[in-house]
Write a protein that holds these residues in place. Structure first.
Motif, PDB file in Angstrom:
ATOM      1  N   LEU A  77      18.472  19.526  18.295  1.00  0.00           N
ATOM      2  CA  LEU A  77      18.233  20.467  17.208  1.00  0.00           C
ATOM      3  C   LEU A  77      16.845  21.085  17.376  1.00  0.00           C
ATOM      4  O   LEU A  77      15.845  20.361  17.487  1.00  0.00           O
ATOM      5  N   LEU A  78      16.773  22.411  17.417  1.00  0.00           N
ATOM      6  CA  LEU A  78      15.510  23.119  17.582  1.00  0.00           C
ATOM      7  C   LEU A  78      15.393  24.183  16.499  1.00  0.00           C
ATOM      8  O   LEU A  78      16.297  25.013  16.338  1.00  0.00           O
ATOM      9  N   ALA A  79      14.300  24.138  15.735  1.00  0.00           N
ATOM     10  CA  ALA A  79      14.133  25.097  14.639  1.00  0.00           C
ATOM     11  C   ALA A  79      12.661  25.433  14.446  1.00  0.00           C
ATOM     12  O   ALA A  79      11.768  24.702  14.894  1.00  0.00           O
ATOM     13  N   ALA A  80      12.414  26.533  13.768  1.00  0.00           N
ATOM     14  CA  ALA A  80      11.049  26.998  13.531  1.00  0.00           C
ATOM     15  C   ALA A  80      10.311  26.062  12.591  1.00  0.00           C
ATOM     16  O   ALA A  80      10.868  25.569  11.607  1.00  0.00           O
ATOM     17  N   GLY A  81       9.037  25.822  12.886  1.00  0.00           N
ATOM     18  CA  GLY A  81       8.201  24.953  12.070  1.00  0.00           C
ATOM     19  C   GLY A  81       7.365  25.733  11.070  1.00  0.00           C
ATOM     20  O   GLY A  81       6.770  26.766  11.411  1.00  0.00           O
ATOM     21  N   THR A  82       7.298  25.243   9.861  1.00  0.00           N
ATOM     22  CA  THR A  82       6.527  25.916   8.809  1.00  0.00           C
ATOM     23  C   THR A  82       5.036  25.978   9.152  1.00  0.00           C
ATOM     24  O   THR A  82       4.401  27.025   9.036  1.00  0.00           O
ATOM     25  N   GLY A  83       4.483  24.851   9.580  1.00  0.00           N
ATOM     26  CA  GLY A  83       3.045  24.802   9.842  1.00  0.00           C
ATOM     27  C   GLY A  83       2.595  25.755  10.920  1.00  0.00           C
ATOM     28  O   GLY A  83       1.493  26.331  10.845  1.00  0.00           O
ATOM     29  N   GLY A  84       3.421  25.944  11.934  1.00  0.00           N
ATOM     30  CA  GLY A  84       3.062  26.864  13.008  1.00  0.00           C
ATOM     31  C   GLY A  84       2.923  28.285  12.512  1.00  0.00           C
ATOM     32  O   GLY A  84       2.028  29.029  12.947  1.00  0.00           O
ATOM     33  N   GLU A  91      -0.544  36.094   3.700  1.00  0.00           N
ATOM     34  CA  GLU A  91       0.743  35.725   4.272  1.00  0.00           C
ATOM     35  C   GLU A  91       0.758  34.258   4.679  1.00  0.00           C
ATOM     36  O   GLU A  91       1.778  33.566   4.518  1.00  0.00           O
ATOM     37  N   ALA A  92      -0.365  33.777   5.193  1.00  0.00           N
ATOM     38  CA  ALA A  92      -0.452  32.361   5.561  1.00  0.00           C
ATOM     39  C   ALA A  92      -0.277  31.478   4.330  1.00  0.00           C
ATOM     40  O   ALA A  92       0.435  30.471   4.358  1.00  0.00           O
ATOM     41  N   HIS A  93      -0.910  31.866   3.233  1.00  0.00           N
ATOM     42  CA  HIS A  93      -0.793  31.100   1.996  1.00  0.00           C
ATOM     43  C   HIS A  93       0.630  31.149   1.456  1.00  0.00           C
ATOM     44  O   HIS A  93       1.154  30.148   0.946  1.00  0.00           O
ATOM     45  N   LEU A  95       2.744  28.819   3.419  1.00  0.00           N
ATOM     46  CA  LEU A  95       2.389  27.439   3.096  1.00  0.00           C
ATOM     47  C   LEU A  95       3.038  26.979   1.799  1.00  0.00           C
ATOM     48  O   LEU A  95       3.458  25.826   1.680  1.00  0.00           O
ATOM     49  N   THR A  96       3.131  27.873   0.827  1.00  0.00           N
ATOM     50  CA  THR A  96       3.605  27.486  -0.496  1.00  0.00           C
ATOM     51  C   THR A  96       5.071  27.805  -0.746  1.00  0.00           C
ATOM     52  O   THR A  96       5.672  27.269  -1.683  1.00  0.00           O
ATOM     53  N   ASP A  97       5.652  28.678   0.066  1.00  0.00           N
ATOM     54  CA  ASP A  97       7.044  29.063  -0.125  1.00  0.00           C
ATOM     55  C   ASP A  97       7.969  27.928   0.313  1.00  0.00           C
ATOM     56  O   ASP A  97       7.790  27.360   1.398  1.00  0.00           O
ATOM     57  N   PRO A  98       8.962  27.557  -0.509  1.00  0.00           N
ATOM     58  CA  PRO A  98       9.872  26.463  -0.141  1.00  0.00           C
ATOM     59  C   PRO A  98      10.606  26.698   1.180  1.00  0.00           C
ATOM     60  O   PRO A  98      10.949  25.741   1.880  1.00  0.00           O
ATOM     61  N   ALA A  99      10.840  27.966   1.507  1.00  0.00           N
ATOM     62  CA  ALA A  99      11.532  28.284   2.749  1.00  0.00           C
ATOM     63  C   ALA A  99      10.565  28.558   3.898  1.00  0.00           C
ATOM     64  O   ALA A  99      10.998  28.801   5.032  1.00  0.00           O
ATOM     65  N   GLY A 100       9.275  28.535   3.633  1.00  0.00           N
ATOM     66  CA  GLY A 100       8.298  28.772   4.688  1.00  0.00           C
ATOM     67  C   GLY A 100       8.196  30.218   5.123  1.00  0.00           C
ATOM     68  O   GLY A 100       7.681  30.514   6.210  1.00  0.00           O
ATOM     69  N   GLN A 101       8.641  31.154   4.289  1.00  0.00           N
ATOM     70  CA  GLN A 101       8.542  32.574   4.626  1.00  0.00           C
ATOM     71  C   GLN A 101       7.160  33.110   4.276  1.00  0.00           C
ATOM     72  O   GLN A 101       6.579  32.743   3.254  1.00  0.00           O
ATOM     73  N   TRP A 102       6.640  34.017   5.128  1.00  0.00           N
ATOM     74  CA  TRP A 102       5.305  34.553   4.848  1.00  0.00           C
ATOM     75  C   TRP A 102       5.324  35.890   4.105  1.00  0.00           C
ATOM     76  O   TRP A 102       4.279  36.396   3.694  1.00  0.00           O
ATOM     77  N   GLY A 103       6.525  36.481   3.927  1.00  0.00           N
ATOM     78  CA  GLY A 103       6.595  37.733   3.179  1.00  0.00           C
ATOM     79  C   GLY A 103       7.905  38.450   3.394  1.00  0.00           C
ATOM     80  O   GLY A 103       8.793  37.980   4.114  1.00  0.00           O
ATOM     81  N   ARG A 111      11.930  28.184   7.452  1.00  0.00           N
ATOM     82  CA  ARG A 111      11.337  27.308   8.455  1.00  0.00           C
ATOM     83  C   ARG A 111      11.370  25.880   7.909  1.00  0.00           C
ATOM     84  O   ARG A 111      11.673  25.668   6.732  1.00  0.00           O
ATOM     85  N   PHE A 112      11.019  24.925   8.760  1.00  0.00           N
ATOM     86  CA  PHE A 112      11.202  23.528   8.398  1.00  0.00           C
ATOM     87  C   PHE A 112       9.986  22.686   8.777  1.00  0.00           C
ATOM     88  O   PHE A 112       9.216  23.036   9.663  1.00  0.00           O
ATOM     89  N   THR A 113       9.865  21.556   8.088  1.00  0.00           N
ATOM     90  CA  THR A 113       8.947  20.515   8.513  1.00  0.00           C
ATOM     91  C   THR A 113       9.748  19.490   9.317  1.00  0.00           C
ATOM     92  O   THR A 113      10.986  19.471   9.288  1.00  0.00           O
ATOM     93  N   ALA A 114       9.039  18.613  10.015  1.00  0.00           N
ATOM     94  CA  ALA A 114       9.720  17.569  10.782  1.00  0.00           C
ATOM     95  C   ALA A 114      10.533  16.666   9.858  1.00  0.00           C
ATOM     96  O   ALA A 114      11.656  16.258  10.200  1.00  0.00           O
TER      97      ALA A 114
END
Length: 251
Positions: A138-145, A158-160, A163-171, A179-182
């Motif tokens: 399984l390979l997916a985009a990371g929120t922190g990156g 956008e970084a903020h 960081l705070t969006d549940p889906a990890g979207q910047w805008g 995006r996902f966390t580990a």
């Protein structure tokens, strides 16, 4: 015999290839067969499928894009593995309209969860496609990156947001739905009935280092590859990786 995966190993894929190669070796030994049945969901033009076929494995690629499947067919033919690669139009939601339930030794679900409406369903379907002793990649985009990349580019709002969006979207202009966390990816895998065997951070540094630095300095590419490989296994770097790779098996 030369390793057909190495020429395709780049800064963006080397870590995943190394993990997959080890998993394939283990699965081949466990299955007692040199050729495995592989399902690549969202496999596109065959970036992973064709090298896997060059190793002798039979690969079914499911992708919603006719153009990607056409490119897959061309790439497989050029590599001399057209007889081992089968592309079908479909998606993770209706996976079993085009793929066999419980028929695969290895299922790749790479770059899919960022776009689908229901990531949990997609993971469940991927798991259901596995044979009893199968392996999921399984390979997916990371929120922190994404947070780190937007901040280093000077896009602090956008970084903020990422960081705070549940889906990890910047805008609104973000091309990814989520995006996902580990922990989130590991949770999806565990909920689907598999046991996580490894988590790796992918592209921890590769997307942040200017290309001119890698190209101009002799040996820089190999040194950066070694750094990526060393950091990939450390949980501290998972939180800033552009992508996260989870390998899982039935417990």
């Amino acid at each position: 015999m030369s390793d057909p995966l190495r020429p395709r190993a780049s800064l963006r894929t080397a870590v995943v290839w190394e993990v997959l190669r080890d998993a394939l070796d283990r699965r081949v030994k466990a299955a007692g067969r040199d050729a495995l049945e592989v399902l690549d969901t969202g496999g596109g033009s065959g970036k992973f499928a064709v090298p896997l076929a060059r190793l002798g494995h039979r690969v079914t690629v499911v992708d919603p894009s006719p153009n990607a499947l056409f490119a897959l067919e061309r790439r497989a033919a050029e590599a001399g593995v057209a007889d081992l690669v089968h592309g079908v139009q479909g998606d993770a939601h209706g996976l079993f309209d085009v793929a066999e339930r419980g028929g695969y030794d290895l299922v790749l679900c790479h770059g899919v969860l960022e776009y689908v409406e229901d990531p949990a369903e997609s993971v469940r379907n991927a798991v259901a496609a596995l044979r009893p002793a199968g392996t999921l990649s399984l390979l997916a985009a990371g929120t922190g990156g994404a947070v780190l990349a937007r901040a280093l580019a000077g896009h602090f709002t956008e970084a903020h947001q990422a960081l705070t969006d549940p889906a990890g979207q910047w805008g609104a202009g973000d091309a990814l739905a989520r995006r996902f966390t580990a922990d989130q990816l590991s949770g999806l895998v565990a909920d689907a009935g598999l046991e996580v065997s490894a988590v790796h951070g992918v592209r921890v540094f590769a997307d942040l280092v200017p290309g001119v630095l890698v190209d101009a300095e002799p040996g820089a590419m190999d040194a950066l590859l070694r750094l990526e490989a060393a950091a990939a296994e450390l949980p501290a770097f998972h939180s800033v990786a552009t992508q996260l790779h989870v390998l899982a098996e039935r417990g």
